[in-house]
Write a protein that holds these residues in place. Structure first.
Motif, PDB file in Angstrom:
ATOM      1  N   SER A  53      28.038 -51.746  10.994  1.00 41.45           N
ATOM      2  CA  SER A  53      29.067 -51.107  11.642  1.00 41.45           C
ATOM      3  C   SER A  53      28.671 -49.390  11.872  1.00 41.45           C
ATOM      4  CB  SER A  53      30.189 -51.099  10.637  1.00 41.45           C
ATOM      5  OG  SER A  53      30.104 -50.299   9.552  1.00 41.45           O
ATOM      6  N   LEU A  54      27.949 -48.992  11.139  1.00 35.51           N
ATOM      7  CA  LEU A  54      27.547 -47.725  11.363  1.00 35.51           C
ATOM      8  C   LEU A  54      26.617 -47.645  12.595  1.00 35.51           C
ATOM      9  CD1 LEU A  54      26.668 -45.947   7.667  1.00 35.51           C
ATOM     10  CD2 LEU A  54      28.609 -45.478   9.464  1.00 35.51           C
ATOM     11  N   PHE A  55      25.578 -48.485  12.623  1.00 34.01           N
ATOM     12  CA  PHE A  55      24.665 -48.572  13.771  1.00 34.01           C
ATOM     13  C   PHE A  55      25.512 -48.765  14.971  1.00 34.01           C
ATOM     14  CE2 PHE A  55      20.994 -49.727  10.738  1.00 34.01           C
ATOM     15  CZ  PHE A  55      20.308 -48.694  10.794  1.00 34.01           C
ATOM     16  N   TYR A  56      26.271 -49.503  15.068  1.00 34.82           N
ATOM     17  CA  TYR A  56      27.345 -49.661  16.322  1.00 34.82           C
ATOM     18  C   TYR A  56      28.014 -48.623  16.342  1.00 34.82           C
ATOM     19  CZ  TYR A  56      31.166 -51.589  18.986  1.00 34.82           C
ATOM     20  OH  TYR A  56      32.111 -51.665  20.013  1.00 34.82           O
ATOM     21  N   PHE A  57      28.781 -48.077  15.502  1.00 33.62           N
ATOM     22  CA  PHE A  57      29.440 -46.785  15.691  1.00 33.62           C
ATOM     23  C   PHE A  57      28.517 -45.436  16.403  1.00 33.62           C
ATOM     24  CE2 PHE A  57      30.520 -42.765  13.273  1.00 33.62           C
ATOM     25  CZ  PHE A  57      31.496 -42.397  13.921  1.00 33.62           C
ATOM     26  N   LEU A  58      27.351 -45.571  15.832  1.00 29.97           N
ATOM     27  CA  LEU A  58      26.582 -44.324  16.132  1.00 29.97           C
ATOM     28  C   LEU A  58      26.000 -44.478  17.626  1.00 29.97           C
ATOM     29  CD1 LEU A  58      24.566 -43.848  12.996  1.00 29.97           C
ATOM     30  CD2 LEU A  58      26.179 -42.241  13.915  1.00 29.97           C
ATOM     31  N   ASN A  59      25.516 -45.903  17.726  1.00 31.60           N
ATOM     32  CA  ASN A  59      25.201 -46.132  19.216  1.00 31.60           C
ATOM     33  C   ASN A  59      26.247 -45.818  20.071  1.00 31.60           C
ATOM     34  OD1 ASN A  59      22.620 -46.880  19.320  1.00 31.60           O
ATOM     35  ND2 ASN A  59      23.182 -48.623  18.061  1.00 31.60           N
ATOM     36  N   SER A  60      27.599 -46.101  19.810  1.00 31.18           N
ATOM     37  CA  SER A  60      28.562 -46.144  20.781  1.00 31.18           C
ATOM     38  C   SER A  60      28.950 -44.432  21.028  1.00 31.18           C
ATOM     39  CB  SER A  60      29.904 -46.472  20.088  1.00 31.18           C
ATOM     40  OG  SER A  60      29.930 -47.699  19.839  1.00 31.18           O
ATOM     41  N   VAL A  61      28.732 -43.783  19.881  1.00 23.41           N
ATOM     42  CA  VAL A  61      29.313 -42.304  20.167  1.00 23.41           C
ATOM     43  C   VAL A  61      27.798 -41.498  20.546  1.00 23.41           C
ATOM     44  CG1 VAL A  61      29.707 -40.088  18.951  1.00 23.41           C
ATOM     45  CG2 VAL A  61      30.739 -42.372  18.369  1.00 23.41           C
ATOM     46  N   GLN A  62      26.773 -41.663  19.858  1.00 24.21           N
ATOM     47  CA  GLN A  62      25.552 -40.796  20.037  1.00 24.21           C
ATOM     48  C   GLN A  62      24.339 -41.432  19.681  1.00 24.21           C
ATOM     49  OE1 GLN A  62      25.147 -37.905  21.867  1.00 24.21           O
ATOM     50  NE2 GLN A  62      26.180 -36.603  20.688  1.00 24.21           N
ATOM     51  N   LYS A  63      23.710 -42.234  20.691  1.00 20.97           N
ATOM     52  CA  LYS A  63      22.593 -43.013  20.258  1.00 20.97           C
ATOM     53  C   LYS A  63      21.547 -42.530  19.704  1.00 20.97           C
ATOM     54  CE  LYS A  63      23.293 -46.537  24.132  1.00 20.97           C
ATOM     55  NZ  LYS A  63      22.849 -47.295  25.129  1.00 20.97           N
ATOM     56  N   ARG A  64      21.405 -41.267  19.860  1.00 19.73           N
ATOM     57  CA  ARG A  64      19.967 -40.657  19.573  1.00 19.73           C
ATOM     58  C   ARG A  64      20.345 -40.552  17.753  1.00 19.73           C
ATOM     59  NH1 ARG A  64      22.468 -35.917  22.016  1.00 19.73           N
ATOM     60  NH2 ARG A  64      23.277 -34.476  20.581  1.00 19.73           N
ATOM     61  N   ASN A  65      21.584 -40.585  17.452  1.00 23.28           N
ATOM     62  CA  ASN A  65      21.590 -40.494  15.858  1.00 23.28           C
ATOM     63  C   ASN A  65      21.670 -41.854  15.388  1.00 23.28           C
ATOM     64  OD1 ASN A  65      21.811 -37.758  16.259  1.00 23.28           O
ATOM     65  ND2 ASN A  65      23.976 -37.507  15.772  1.00 23.28           N
TER      66      ASN A  65
END
Length: 707
Positions: free
Chosen positions: A107-119
């Motif tokens: 879920s964190l990978f999905y969340f971070l890819n949605s907001v800021q892919k570089r993170n």
């Protein structure tokens, strides 16, 4: 970097994530038991939820009732209950725990890819936080709700400007799933969604109005056009806030419905020590504190690198020709949308220090907020100075997650030895009996560890495992003492000042007793009523002594006859009178359950013993102590003449009479069946099972004849 190189790096990243998922799920499956404090209780109550509809489980149906309304804390119980139709209970728990652990980093990978892919590399932090304190407490619903929180927030972020009916429908599905899993995550999610839906347009407004150094004529036209465009962009925010009105109503309604509890605040020193020691990652031993503090240093370094990265970007911008061509202020190059996540983390931190530890029907509020603080801040980080810095950061996080997991694996290995011993009496309890324990919750020393687990009590509810799959009612079931779960004790007065469950301990004499070793010296009063049947290094199991069948009941005859009648009625010759309150006496006969029953007298000229009887809407359980052997049982049913009845009867677990309809006339219906007694007890469960006009049962008498 070429496309092939990017694809290769992405492939390596996926392979690393898959490998870490497998490694972090292995402990769940290689050990027999996953040590938690409340996990065994959740297994048991999910079993009750699954088995409650079966009338042969008369102990469960007598002691418990189901709370079949839509409220938080449903998800794990419903999920476990459904899995139990396919898998053994322990395997069901392992599947649930695997979801708790595996979904958080995903879920964190999905969340971070949605907001800021570089993170995206910070999604690796999820492997550390997956093995958190609340997971080992057995708070499965909350841990699941964390993953739903980030899946939902990521979904909204990607589609916040495209709120179609389908997207809103999907968003509501995720919100409802979060609500049914845990209320605090739902409330935090609603707060986060509202915060971003309002702050993002404000950020855009500030960029438009205060983002220029000076405004020329052309800039004024551009500004007017931008403001007009901004006003149009407010439409998704307005639509979102309006569409969320039902979700706000759910959140506020539940909050106002919860009982208020005074106090419950932790001191500032406790909160500070918990915060900086990362105690939300510490469960059984303090060695994890060092890992948490190193992780906290990693967060500080990421924060500093983010600031350095911002400074470098500004420096590059000012040295470039773009700085001369643009009229925008410098702060627009420093402040980004992703910085709002830092502001949200700060808000959560203030809530962490201000909110009570317990209140509004729940506890561990600060512990739950603490977990969210360090996860919602992840999109703020920006360490794009060099790819090797990212690799180093990823390597440190992976090392910490494996270090953290290693300590837990060692603890699981040792605790499993104790748990195996503590539940070595599995399968020794008689079916459809009542179990209690002393003390109700045991939090003692682990023989294998050599010390008492620090923050989690892995032995706290292990007795629940003994009651699963046997139709056993457990009197010290803490979940049934509250209104947070789908199972609770019957007829409990939640406003009463008496201790939870007190009524049940006094009304029901337990058939089995688990005595933990802390109370081995207090057994004098047990010796008259109980006998030990098993012991281990942690507890002793006792069974209530059973009286032999009373041969005097037969009076030299080959048949025992029971006349179920009114207290004012006349008992038929050679019959034993049974009233609605004739309680079972061991070795003899009587009603085994305390469910409500009433007597009736028919206004007919039917002969005794059919003129009167006992009727009820809840299941009635009538037991007779009999010598082992073959018997023919004849039952007589009639109504009071007011309405028809439906009869179903289970004898010693086997359904003997099915959907027998008794008309609303003054008639008697007779049915016979044969039964083999092997445990010196005939237990007959009578119930209606009908609807509408057929919601009651009526029993006039029965005769038991030896074959």
């Amino acid at each position: 970097m070429t496309k092939h190189e990017s694809a290769g790096i992405a492939s390596v990243g996926r392979n690393v994530i898959i490998a870490l998922l497998v490694i972090h799920l292995l402990p769940v499956w290689i050990f027999t038991y996953f040590p938690t404090q409340d996990g065994a209780s959740h297994i048991y109550n999910s079993y009750v939820l699954k088995e409650y509809h079966k009338h042969e489980n008369y102990r469960l149906r007598e002691v418990y009732e189901l709370r079949l309304t839509l409220f938080p804390n449903w998800m794990s119980h419903a999920f476990l209950a459904l899995l139990m139709y396919v898998f053994p209970p322990i395997i069901c728990e392992k599947i649930l725990i695997s979801l708790c652990i595996g979904l958080l980093p995903l879920s964190l990978f999905y969340f971070l890819n949605s907001v800021q892919k570089r993170n995206a590399i910070f999604g690796l932090v999820g492997f550390i936080f997956a093995y958190n304190y609340l997971l080992h407490m057995g708070f499965y619903n909350f841990v699941l709700s964390m993953s739903l929180f980030f899946f939902t927030l990521g979904y909204w972020w990607k589609r916040r400007n495209e709120l179609t009916i389908a997207n809103i429908g999907m968003l509501y599905a995720l919100l409802i799933a979060t609500y049914l899993t845990h209320y605090q995550s739902y409330a935090t999610l609603m707060m986060a969604l509202t915060f971003f839906s309002v702050s993002l347009p404000l950020y855009e407004a500030l960029r438009i109005t205060w983002g220029y150094r000076k405004i020329s004529g052309d800039d004024e036209k551009s500004l007017a056009s931008s403001l007009k465009s901004f006003a149009w962009k407010l439409k998704p925010t307005f639509l979102f806030l309006v569409s969320m009105l039902p979700a706000y109503f759910i959140m506020i309604s539940y909050f106002l419905d919860r009982p208020r509890r005074a106090g419950g605040h932790k001191g500032f020193e406790w909160l500070k020590e918990y915060f900086f020691s990362m105690k939300s990652l510490v469960s059984f031993r303090d060695e994890h504190i060092l890992i948490g503090r190193v992780l906290l240093v990693v967060f500080v370094i990421a924060f500093l690198l983010t600031l350095i990265n911002k400074v470098c970007n500004v420096y590059k911008f000012r040295r470039s020709s773009e700085s001369e061509d643009t009229n925008k202020r410098l702060w627009t190059r420093i402040v980004r949308r992703s910085d709002l996540f830092l502001l949200l983390a700060i808000i959560l931190t203030v809530m962490y220090f201000k909110f009570p530890w317990v209140g509004y029907g729940g506890g561990w509020i600060n512990d739950r907020i603490h977990l969210y603080i360090f996860l919602v801040v992840l999109p703020f980080f920006s360490i794009g100075l060099h790819k090797y810095i990212k690799y180093a950061m990823a390597g440190i996080i992976i090392t910490l997650s494996l270090w953290h997991l290693g300590y837990n694996v060692q603890t699981y290995y040792l605790l499993n030895k104790d748990i195996d011993d503590a539940v070595s009496s599995l399968g020794m309890l008689d079916n459809h009996t009542i179990l209690t324990s002393r003390p109700e919750e045991w939090n003692g020393i682990s023989d294998s560890l050599g010390w008492k687990p620090k923050y989690v009590a892995p032995f706290g509810h292990l007795e629940c495992l003994l009651a699963v799959e046997n139709g056993i009612a457990y009197l010290d079931n803490y979940e049934a003492h509250t209104d947070h779960f789908p199972v609770r004790f019957k007829e409990r007065d939640y406003s009463a000042e008496s201790a939870p469950g007190e009524r049940w301990i006094t009304d029901y004499a337990p058939d089995h007793l688990i005595l933990w070793r802390t109370e081995y010296d207090e057994i004098e009063e047990l010796e008259d009523d109980f006998e030990p049947i098993h012991s281990n290094n942690h507890n002793r199991l006792y069974r209530r002594k059973r009286a032999s069948p009373d041969e005097n009941l037969w009076g030299g005859r080959n048949t025992i006859k029971f006349d179920m009648q009114n207290h004012d009625g006349q008992t038929a010759p050679d019959h034993i009178a049974i009233y609605e309150d004739t309680v079972y006496i061991d070795g003899r006969y009587g009603w085994l359950t305390h469910s409500e029953r009433e007597e009736f007298t028919s206004e007919s000229n039917l002969p005794e013993p059919y003129r009167d009887g006992v009727w009820g809407e809840e299941d009635g359980v009538f037991r007779v102590a009999l010598p082992n052997g073959e018997y023919e049982v004849t039952c007589y049913f009639s109504s009071d003449g007011s309405e028809p009845l439906e009869m179903n009867l289970i004898a010693n677990g086997e359904k003997k009479i099915k959907k027998l309809r008794i008309p609303a006339k003054y008639e008697t219906v007779e049915r016979s069946y044969n039964v083999t007694i092997t445990d010196e007890r005939l237990t007959q469960v009578i119930f209606s099972g009908g609807r509408g006009r057929y919601e009651r049962w009526g029993w006039s008498g029965c005769a038991i004849e030896r074959n």
